[in-house]
Scaffold this motif. Structure first.
Motif, PDB file in Angstrom:
ATOM      1  N   ASN A 140      52.067  43.004  42.860  1.00  0.00           N
ATOM      2  CA  ASN A 140      52.550  41.816  43.564  1.00  0.00           C
ATOM      3  C   ASN A 140      51.928  41.647  44.944  1.00  0.00           C
ATOM      4  O   ASN A 140      52.397  40.836  45.749  1.00  0.00           O
ATOM      5  N   ALA A 141      50.892  42.430  45.207  1.00  0.00           N
ATOM      6  CA  ALA A 141      50.260  42.386  46.541  1.00  0.00           C
ATOM      7  C   ALA A 141      49.018  41.505  46.535  1.00  0.00           C
ATOM      8  O   ALA A 141      48.351  41.358  45.509  1.00  0.00           O
ATOM      9  N   ARG A 142      48.733  40.941  47.714  1.00  0.00           N
ATOM     10  CA  ARG A 142      47.395  40.420  47.967  1.00  0.00           C
ATOM     11  C   ARG A 142      46.578  41.581  48.499  1.00  0.00           C
ATOM     12  O   ARG A 142      47.056  42.348  49.346  1.00  0.00           O
ATOM     13  N   TYR A 143      45.396  41.764  47.990  1.00  0.00           N
ATOM     14  CA  TYR A 143      44.508  42.832  48.451  1.00  0.00           C
ATOM     15  C   TYR A 143      43.502  42.203  49.424  1.00  0.00           C
ATOM     16  O   TYR A 143      42.772  41.284  49.054  1.00  0.00           O
ATOM     17  N   LEU A 144      43.467  42.716  50.655  1.00  0.00           N
ATOM     18  CA  LEU A 144      42.539  42.175  51.644  1.00  0.00           C
ATOM     19  C   LEU A 144      41.293  43.051  51.744  1.00  0.00           C
ATOM     20  O   LEU A 144      41.382  44.240  52.043  1.00  0.00           O
ATOM     21  N   PHE A 145      40.156  42.440  51.464  1.00  0.00           N
ATOM     22  CA  PHE A 145      38.872  43.112  51.653  1.00  0.00           C
ATOM     23  C   PHE A 145      38.104  42.324  52.714  1.00  0.00           C
ATOM     24  O   PHE A 145      38.119  41.091  52.710  1.00  0.00           O
ATOM     25  N   GLY A 146      37.422  43.039  53.606  1.00  0.00           N
ATOM     26  CA  GLY A 146      36.574  42.351  54.567  1.00  0.00           C
ATOM     27  C   GLY A 146      35.483  41.602  53.825  1.00  0.00           C
ATOM     28  O   GLY A 146      34.808  42.178  52.966  1.00  0.00           O
ATOM     29  N   ALA A 147      35.305  40.325  54.154  1.00  0.00           N
ATOM     30  CA  ALA A 147      34.286  39.518  53.458  1.00  0.00           C
ATOM     31  C   ALA A 147      32.901  40.124  53.672  1.00  0.00           C
ATOM     32  O   ALA A 147      32.100  40.247  52.730  1.00  0.00           O
ATOM     33  N   LYS A 148      32.629  40.538  54.903  1.00  0.00           N
ATOM     34  CA  LYS A 148      31.318  41.112  55.225  1.00  0.00           C
ATOM     35  C   LYS A 148      31.142  42.455  54.509  1.00  0.00           C
ATOM     36  O   LYS A 148      30.072  42.768  53.988  1.00  0.00           O
ATOM     37  N   GLU A 149      32.209  43.233  54.510  1.00  0.00           N
ATOM     38  CA  GLU A 149      32.187  44.557  53.879  1.00  0.00           C
ATOM     39  C   GLU A 149      31.933  44.430  52.368  1.00  0.00           C
ATOM     40  O   GLU A 149      31.098  45.135  51.798  1.00  0.00           O
ATOM     41  N   GLU A 154      39.236  40.363  39.465  1.00  0.00           N
ATOM     42  CA  GLU A 154      39.451  39.698  38.172  1.00  0.00           C
ATOM     43  C   GLU A 154      40.920  39.348  37.934  1.00  0.00           C
ATOM     44  O   GLU A 154      41.232  38.390  37.225  1.00  0.00           O
ATOM     45  N   ALA A 155      41.831  40.105  38.564  1.00  0.00           N
ATOM     46  CA  ALA A 155      43.263  39.787  38.461  1.00  0.00           C
ATOM     47  C   ALA A 155      43.664  38.697  39.459  1.00  0.00           C
ATOM     48  O   ALA A 155      44.846  38.348  39.561  1.00  0.00           O
ATOM     49  N   ASP A 156      42.651  38.209  40.208  1.00  0.00           N
ATOM     50  CA  ASP A 156      42.873  37.137  41.186  1.00  0.00           C
ATOM     51  C   ASP A 156      43.835  37.573  42.308  1.00  0.00           C
ATOM     52  O   ASP A 156      44.615  36.768  42.811  1.00  0.00           O
ATOM     53  N   LEU A 157      43.763  38.841  42.670  1.00  0.00           N
ATOM     54  CA  LEU A 157      44.631  39.352  43.743  1.00  0.00           C
ATOM     55  C   LEU A 157      43.870  39.589  45.053  1.00  0.00           C
ATOM     56  O   LEU A 157      44.466  40.041  46.029  1.00  0.00           O
ATOM     57  N   ALA A 158      42.558  39.311  45.066  1.00  0.00           N
ATOM     58  CA  ALA A 158      41.749  39.636  46.251  1.00  0.00           C
ATOM     59  C   ALA A 158      41.634  38.464  47.205  1.00  0.00           C
ATOM     60  O   ALA A 158      41.463  37.319  46.775  1.00  0.00           O
ATOM     61  N   ASP A 159      41.737  38.773  48.504  1.00  0.00           N
ATOM     62  CA  ASP A 159      41.417  37.804  49.546  1.00  0.00           C
ATOM     63  C   ASP A 159      40.338  38.419  50.431  1.00  0.00           C
ATOM     64  O   ASP A 159      40.441  39.588  50.816  1.00  0.00           O
ATOM     65  N   PHE A 160      39.327  37.645  50.749  1.00  0.00           N
ATOM     66  CA  PHE A 160      38.214  38.138  51.554  1.00  0.00           C
ATOM     67  C   PHE A 160      38.378  37.595  52.969  1.00  0.00           C
ATOM     68  O   PHE A 160      38.412  36.388  53.178  1.00  0.00           O
ATOM     69  N   VAL A 161      38.533  38.511  53.922  1.00  0.00           N
ATOM     70  CA  VAL A 161      38.978  38.096  55.261  1.00  0.00           C
ATOM     71  C   VAL A 161      37.947  38.457  56.325  1.00  0.00           C
ATOM     72  O   VAL A 161      37.084  39.312  56.131  1.00  0.00           O
ATOM     73  N   ALA A 162      38.095  37.793  57.473  1.00  0.00           N
ATOM     74  CA  ALA A 162      37.247  38.083  58.627  1.00  0.00           C
ATOM     75  C   ALA A 162      37.688  39.392  59.282  1.00  0.00           C
ATOM     76  O   ALA A 162      38.819  39.849  59.102  1.00  0.00           O
ATOM     77  N   CYS A 163      36.763  39.990  60.054  1.00  0.00           N
ATOM     78  CA  CYS A 163      37.023  41.299  60.671  1.00  0.00           C
ATOM     79  C   CYS A 163      38.095  41.247  61.754  1.00  0.00           C
ATOM     80  O   CYS A 163      38.541  42.293  62.225  1.00  0.00           O
ATOM     81  N   ASN A 164      38.460  40.044  62.188  1.00  0.00           N
ATOM     82  CA  ASN A 164      39.523  39.921  63.204  1.00  0.00           C
ATOM     83  C   ASN A 164      40.753  39.214  62.632  1.00  0.00           C
ATOM     84  O   ASN A 164      41.542  38.621  63.366  1.00  0.00           O
ATOM     85  N   HIS A 165      40.909  39.310  61.321  1.00  0.00           N
ATOM     86  CA  HIS A 165      42.005  38.625  60.623  1.00  0.00           C
ATOM     87  C   HIS A 165      43.370  39.063  61.167  1.00  0.00           C
ATOM     88  O   HIS A 165      43.578  40.218  61.507  1.00  0.00           O
ATOM     89  N   CYS A 166      44.283  38.107  61.220  1.00  0.00           N
ATOM     90  CA  CYS A 166      45.649  38.386  61.661  1.00  0.00           C
ATOM     91  C   CYS A 166      46.564  38.313  60.441  1.00  0.00           C
ATOM     92  O   CYS A 166      46.640  37.277  59.773  1.00  0.00           O
ATOM     93  N   LEU A 167      47.227  39.424  60.094  1.00  0.00           N
ATOM     94  CA  LEU A 167      48.047  39.472  58.874  1.00  0.00           C
ATOM     95  C   LEU A 167      49.415  38.849  59.113  1.00  0.00           C
ATOM     96  O   LEU A 167      49.993  38.215  58.229  1.00  0.00           O
ATOM     97  N   CYS A 168      49.977  39.070  60.294  1.00  0.00           N
ATOM     98  CA  CYS A 168      51.315  38.601  60.643  1.00  0.00           C
ATOM     99  C   CYS A 168      51.452  38.801  62.149  1.00  0.00           C
ATOM    100  O   CYS A 168      50.546  39.359  62.777  1.00  0.00           O
ATOM    101  N   PRO A 169      52.542  38.350  62.755  1.00  0.00           N
ATOM    102  CA  PRO A 169      52.621  38.453  64.220  1.00  0.00           C
ATOM    103  C   PRO A 169      52.420  39.881  64.744  1.00  0.00           C
ATOM    104  O   PRO A 169      51.922  40.070  65.859  1.00  0.00           O
ATOM    105  N   GLU A 170      52.749  40.881  63.951  1.00  0.00           N
ATOM    106  CA  GLU A 170      52.693  42.269  64.438  1.00  0.00           C
ATOM    107  C   GLU A 170      51.406  43.005  64.072  1.00  0.00           C
ATOM    108  O   GLU A 170      51.124  44.067  64.646  1.00  0.00           O
ATOM    109  N   VAL A 171      50.657  42.509  63.098  1.00  0.00           N
ATOM    110  CA  VAL A 171      49.538  43.295  62.551  1.00  0.00           C
ATOM    111  C   VAL A 171      48.265  42.459  62.502  1.00  0.00           C
ATOM    112  O   VAL A 171      48.261  41.355  61.942  1.00  0.00           O
TER     113      VAL A 171
END
Ligand SMILES: [Zn+2]
Length: 281
Positions: free
Chosen positions: A134-143, A169-186
């Motif tokens: 049930n998670a989104r998996y965050l991978f660095g887009a550049k990585e 393939e399970a459509d659980l991946a999000d490709f994010v920037a190296c300075n991505h903000c996950l939530c107010p704390e992280v």
């Protein structure tokens, strides 16, 4: 092992640890100089001169999200690095934290080496499935782009097939920037060098702060000797520059530094004294 940063709870879930000769991990290191770093003893430097590295995941629980940072080696994965297929009780230890894998909202890999992506998936007998369904998996887009185009070892190719592609393939991946903000704390802190898209993780809540190193450092001795790059740093000059920058950024600041490979007690502070920087557990 658990730390509280304001409203955020961070729990270490260990998979295992290994003792390595310092020269194997840091080719530029000097055994005599290491032995003279009294502050490394007893937690981070063994009597025989070897260094202990821990492999663990860090579970971050904010008021809104349960986040897993790095997923260790994983079970049943053929890797040159570990020599054989692991079969650990990591998932039982994970559940003992009070959070089951299906309760996890986000999985974040600081970079895409085999000891950071393993439990992304697990073997069901006929295929690899997401361990955290049930998670989104965050991978660095550049990585991700780098390792997709530049696999250098059999392990790189294997982990792509068994730990990354099943997530995509399970459509659980999000490709994010190296300075991505996950939530107010992280949020992510770009710390390139070990790998091109490597990130560390900043946690901030109620005026308290913590930083998860990822592999920007593998061992506390690197706060003193920033130029002791690990054997597997892709860009030694880049990783050294990153460590120098982190020293300037975090020394004598009230920021709890949590090492992704530091054995217990794993967390501490970077301090500056007359002889330079060191880590106080
Ligand atoms: Zn690592």
């Amino acid at each position: 092992m658990r730390w509280q940063i304001g409203d955020v709870r961070i729990t270490r879930i260990a998979e295992g640890q290994i003792d390595l000769p310092s020269q194997m991990l840091f080719p530029a290191s000097d055994a005599g100089e290491l032995a003279a770093m009294d502050w490394l003893k007893p937690h981070f430097l063994n009597a025989d001169g070897t260094l202990t590295l821990s492999i663990h995941a860090l579970l971050i629980e904010t008021p809104a999200l349960r986040i897993v940072v790095d997923t260790c080696m994983g079970n049943d994965k053929p890797r040159e690095y570990s020599g054989n297929l692991l079969s650990t009780d990591f998932l039982d230890r994970f559940r003992a934290s009070g959070v089951s894998p299906d309760m996890v909202d986000v999985v974040l890999c600081t970079h895409l080496h085999s000891d950071h992506v393993g439990w992304n998936t697990m073997w069901t007998g006929d295929r690899w499935v997401p361990t955290f369904p049930n998670a989104r998996y965050l991978f660095g887009a550049k990585e991700y782009a780098y390792w997709k185009d530049n696999p250098q070892t059999d392990d790189d190719r294997a982990l792509f097939a068994d730990s990354l592609l099943p997530i995509v393939e399970a459509d659980l991946a999000d490709f994010v920037a190296c300075n991505h903000c996950l939530c107010p704390e992280v949020s992510l802190l770009p710390t390139p060098g070990h790998t091109p898209g490597h990130v560390s993780v900043m946690i901030e809540s109620q005026g308290q702060r913590a930083m998860i190193t990822g592999d920007a450092t593998h061992h506390p001795c690197q706060w003193t000797r920033t130029e002791w790059a690990s054997l597997v740093d892709v860009d030694v000059a880049g990783s050294t520059a990153t460590r120098k920058h982190l020293c300037e950024q975090f020394a004598d600041e009230p920021v709890l530094v949590i090492g992704t490979h530091y054995p217990a007690p794993t967390a501490g502070h970077v301090v500056r004294d007359a002889s330079g920087f060191r880590f106080v557990a």
